[in-house]
Design an enzyme around this catalytic site. Structure first.
Site, short mmCIF file in Angstrom:
data_model
loop_
_atom_site.label_atom_id
_atom_site.label_comp_id
_atom_site.label_asym_id
_atom_site.label_seq_id
_atom_site.Cartn_x
_atom_site.Cartn_y
_atom_site.Cartn_z
N SER A 282 0.83 -1.19 0.00
CA SER A 282 0.00 0.00 0.00
C SER A 282 0.87 1.24 0.00
CB SER A 282 -0.91 0.02 1.23
OG SER A 282 -1.60 1.25 1.34
N HIS A 283 0.30 2.35 -0.48
CA HIS A 283 1.00 3.63 -0.40
C HIS A 283 1.09 4.12 1.04
CE1 HIS A 283 0.60 3.65 -4.72
NE2 HIS A 283 1.21 4.81 -4.80
N SER A 284 0.29 3.55 1.91
CA SER A 284 0.26 3.95 3.32
C SER A 284 0.73 2.80 4.20
CB SER A 284 -1.15 4.37 3.72
OG SER A 284 -1.28 4.43 5.12
#
Length: 240
Positions: free
Chosen positions: A22-24
């Site tokens: 994930s980007h997070s």
């Protein structure tokens, strides 16, 4: 390094592992926590965010996650956004030939696909089965195949209807327990018309406390599975 949650290995040996990209970092770590509730013995690795903790993806985190999650039966990656897929594909390209054959990038939504894949891995599914479970999160369940009637007779369906007793309904954890039990039988079974082997299908029913649940099979070969699953619902899954 990728954030990792590694369970004890049981006598049955290693399972297919999962890497959540994930980007997070928070989203990836949260998905590990969620999936752990339904897949306590699967190796789950969160590869979220950049190396410095920002929003984005990291080749190094994904590469490390691939190595950590693969215990010999393979690893499935799930990603959130397009650029995460590109980074994951690059990491796959850098694997040696043997490791690359055991790694798959699932075309599936990160959360729904990740949960479905975790349950499939938990019940011992191989690499193809785990990928298929993840990718099934994007569509409906297949129609059941017609059952061939026994020679000289007509197949008689079997069913039981029970009342759901769980205070919080058939939420993720008991639904996962239900699917695990169903997968232990070589029999076609449905729950209010949904495939009993499909976690997302069952959860989509929105079953709440006090609702009727019909467990059905096409013929006598399904009776043991129908009875076991109906009995599990009647126990309240140990949540009462």
């Amino acid at each position: 390094m990728a954030e990792k949650s590694v369970p004890e290995r049981g006598a049955a040996g290693p399972l297919v592992g999962l890497v959540f990209v994930s980007h997070s970092a928070d989203i990836a770590a949260g998905l590990v926590t969620l999936a752990r509730q339904m897949a306590p013995t699967v190796t789950l690795v969160a590869a979220g965010g950049t190396d410095d903790g920002g929003i984005g993806t990291s080749f190094d985190k994904i590469a490390a996650g691939l190595a950590e999650a693969d215990a010999g039966r393979g690893v499935v990656l799930l990603c959130d956004l397009g650029s995460a897929i590109l980074t994951a594909e690059t990491a796959l390209d850098f694997l040696d030939d043997e490791a690359r054959q055991r790694a798959r990038l699932a075309d599936a939504p990160l959360v729904e696909g990740g949960v479905a894949a975790a349950v499939a891995a938990e019940i011992g599914g191989d690499l193809a089965a785990v990928v298929a479970a993840a990718e099934s999160a994007g569509g409906g369940s297949a129609e059941p195949e017609p059952v061939e009637a026994p020679a000289g007779g007509v197949a008689q369906p079997v069913s039981r209807t029970v009342i759901l007793r769980n205070r919080d309904g058939l939420h993720a954890r008991p639904a996962a327990d239900f699917v695990k039990l169903a997968s232990g039988f070589d029999a076609e079974v449905t729950v209010n018309g949904k495939d009993a082997h499909s976690l997302l299908g069952i959860m989509s029913l929105g079953l709440t406390r006090g609702m009727s649940v019909e467990i059905s099979g096409p013929d006598e070969r399904s009776r043991a599975a129908v009875d076991a699953l109906a009995d599990l619902i009647e126990t309240g899954f140990g949540e009462e």
